[in-house]
Design an enzyme around this catalytic site. Structure first.
Site, mmCIF file in Angstrom:
data_model
loop_
_atom_site.group_PDB
_atom_site.id
_atom_site.type_symbol
_atom_site.label_atom_id
_atom_site.label_comp_id
_atom_site.label_asym_id
_atom_site.label_seq_id
_atom_site.Cartn_x
_atom_site.Cartn_y
_atom_site.Cartn_z
ATOM 1 N N GLU A 1 34.118 56.190 42.761
ATOM 2 C CA GLU A 1 34.605 54.901 43.267
ATOM 3 C C GLU A 1 36.107 54.749 43.050
ATOM 4 O O GLU A 1 36.618 53.626 42.974
ATOM 5 C CB GLU A 1 33.818 53.760 42.622
ATOM 6 C CG GLU A 1 32.345 53.797 43.029
ATOM 7 C CD GLU A 1 31.539 52.622 42.519
ATOM 8 O OE1 GLU A 1 31.730 52.224 41.357
ATOM 9 O OE2 GLU A 1 30.724 52.102 43.307
ATOM 10 N N HIS B 1 36.391 48.102 36.699
ATOM 11 C CA HIS B 1 35.190 47.797 37.490
ATOM 12 C C HIS B 1 33.984 47.841 36.564
ATOM 13 O O HIS B 1 33.723 48.867 35.927
ATOM 14 C CB HIS B 1 35.021 48.789 38.636
ATOM 15 C CG HIS B 1 33.686 48.723 39.315
ATOM 16 N ND1 HIS B 1 33.070 47.532 39.657
ATOM 17 C CD2 HIS B 1 32.823 49.709 39.712
ATOM 18 C CE1 HIS B 1 31.913 47.780 40.231
ATOM 19 N NE2 HIS B 1 31.738 49.090 40.272
ATOM 20 N N HIS C 1 29.696 46.356 35.811
ATOM 21 C CA HIS C 1 28.458 45.803 36.353
ATOM 22 C C HIS C 1 27.972 44.707 35.410
ATOM 23 O O HIS C 1 26.782 44.573 35.160
ATOM 24 C CB HIS C 1 27.390 46.884 36.495
ATOM 25 C CG HIS C 1 27.733 47.962 37.476
ATOM 26 N ND1 HIS C 1 26.891 49.031 37.712
ATOM 27 C CD2 HIS C 1 28.810 48.154 38.267
ATOM 28 C CE1 HIS C 1 27.455 49.834 38.614
ATOM 29 N NE2 HIS C 1 28.615 49.325 38.957
ATOM 30 N N TYR D 1 41.615 29.148 31.432
ATOM 31 C CA TYR D 1 41.829 30.566 31.167
ATOM 32 C C TYR D 1 41.404 31.452 32.321
ATOM 33 O O TYR D 1 42.011 32.500 32.559
ATOM 34 C CB TYR D 1 41.131 30.952 29.863
ATOM 35 C CG TYR D 1 41.771 30.236 28.705
ATOM 36 C CD1 TYR D 1 42.980 30.678 28.178
ATOM 37 C CD2 TYR D 1 41.211 29.071 28.191
ATOM 38 C CE1 TYR D 1 43.600 29.992 27.148
ATOM 39 C CE2 TYR D 1 41.829 28.372 27.160
ATOM 40 C CZ TYR D 1 43.029 28.841 26.650
ATOM 41 O OH TYR D 1 43.640 28.148 25.646
ATOM 42 N N HIS E 1 26.811 44.000 43.595
ATOM 43 C CA HIS E 1 27.288 45.188 42.878
ATOM 44 C C HIS E 1 28.000 44.819 41.578
ATOM 45 O O HIS E 1 27.585 45.247 40.512
ATOM 46 C CB HIS E 1 28.212 45.978 43.816
ATOM 47 C CG HIS E 1 28.646 47.298 43.311
ATOM 48 N ND1 HIS E 1 29.077 48.311 44.145
ATOM 49 C CD2 HIS E 1 28.765 47.805 42.066
ATOM 50 C CE1 HIS E 1 29.414 49.371 43.437
ATOM 51 N NE2 HIS E 1 29.233 49.074 42.154
#
Length: 209
Positions: A73, A92, A94, A119, A159
């Site tokens: 990716e 990235h 999950h 924040y 995703h």
């Protein structure tokens, strides 16, 4: 930061994210920019058990220079590097709650994480959601590029989140802030919420950039 220190730093922060449940198994990938290319976690590697000298290195043309085979990716990362000139790292994950929101129907694709706290505004900003694509499909990079660099973070539909920042520390902090805000939003459910107003958000941008 020289390359050896960058490798150690990337491995340490990745392990911290894994140990606190922000990624599981071999999910997620992290990269940072060097003077002569990028470091990125290898494909099918676990963020909790990275060996610094096996972290993948690519040059600015995307050629694999050293380390193990890079994440499949990588295109998610280069899309941010190519469209946001100040980006020094991309995370990235999950992570559970941000991924949950990425699966929801009827959320604003240009503002899918509402300004619940100062924040999340300061560290993340507005978050876009891009349409679903198969993991490893380079079309995902095209979808991020199509945003024109307007967003520092996106949710990949069904995703998970991808967050960019000026350096690896601030990017990890932003990814954590995004996940914690998503957790608050999900936990609130149908409770009426006092979101920050447009004027309050503008004031944060004025003071903190």
């Amino acid at each position: 930061m020289n390359e050896n220190k960058a490798r150690d730093h990337l491995a340490r922060l990745s392990r911290s994210l894994f140990e606190r449940g922000y990624s599981v198994g071999s999910a997620g990938n992290i990269s940072l920019r060097l003077d002569d290319g990028y470091l990125i976690t290898p494909t099918n590697s676990c963020l909790g058990f990275l060996e610094p000298d096996r972290i993948s290195k690519l040059d600015f043309d995307g050629k694999h220079v050293s380390g193990d085979k890079p994440s499949k990716e990588i295109f998610l990362h280069t899309a941010f590097y190519d469209t946001r000139s100040n980006v020094g790292a991309v995370v990235h994950l999950h992570s559970t709650y941000a991924t949950l929101i990425s699966c929801m129907k009827d959320i604003d694709p240009e503002d899918c994480i509402r300004p619940l706290t100062p924040y999340v505004v300061m560290r993340v900003g507005k978050v876009a959601r891009v349409p679903y694509f198969r993991p490893g499909d380079e079309r995902g990079g095209d979808l991020i590029r199509a945003l024109g660099g307007k967003f520092a973070a996106v949710l990949l539909a069904n995703h998970g989140p991808v967050v960019s920042g000026k350096d690896i520390i601030s990017t990890v902090y932003a990814a954590e802030e995004l996940e914690e805000t998503a957790k608050l939003l999900v936990s609130l459910g149908n409770t009426p919420v006092n979101y920050l107003t447009d004027d309050e958000v503008a004031d944060l941008h004025r003071v903190f950039g």
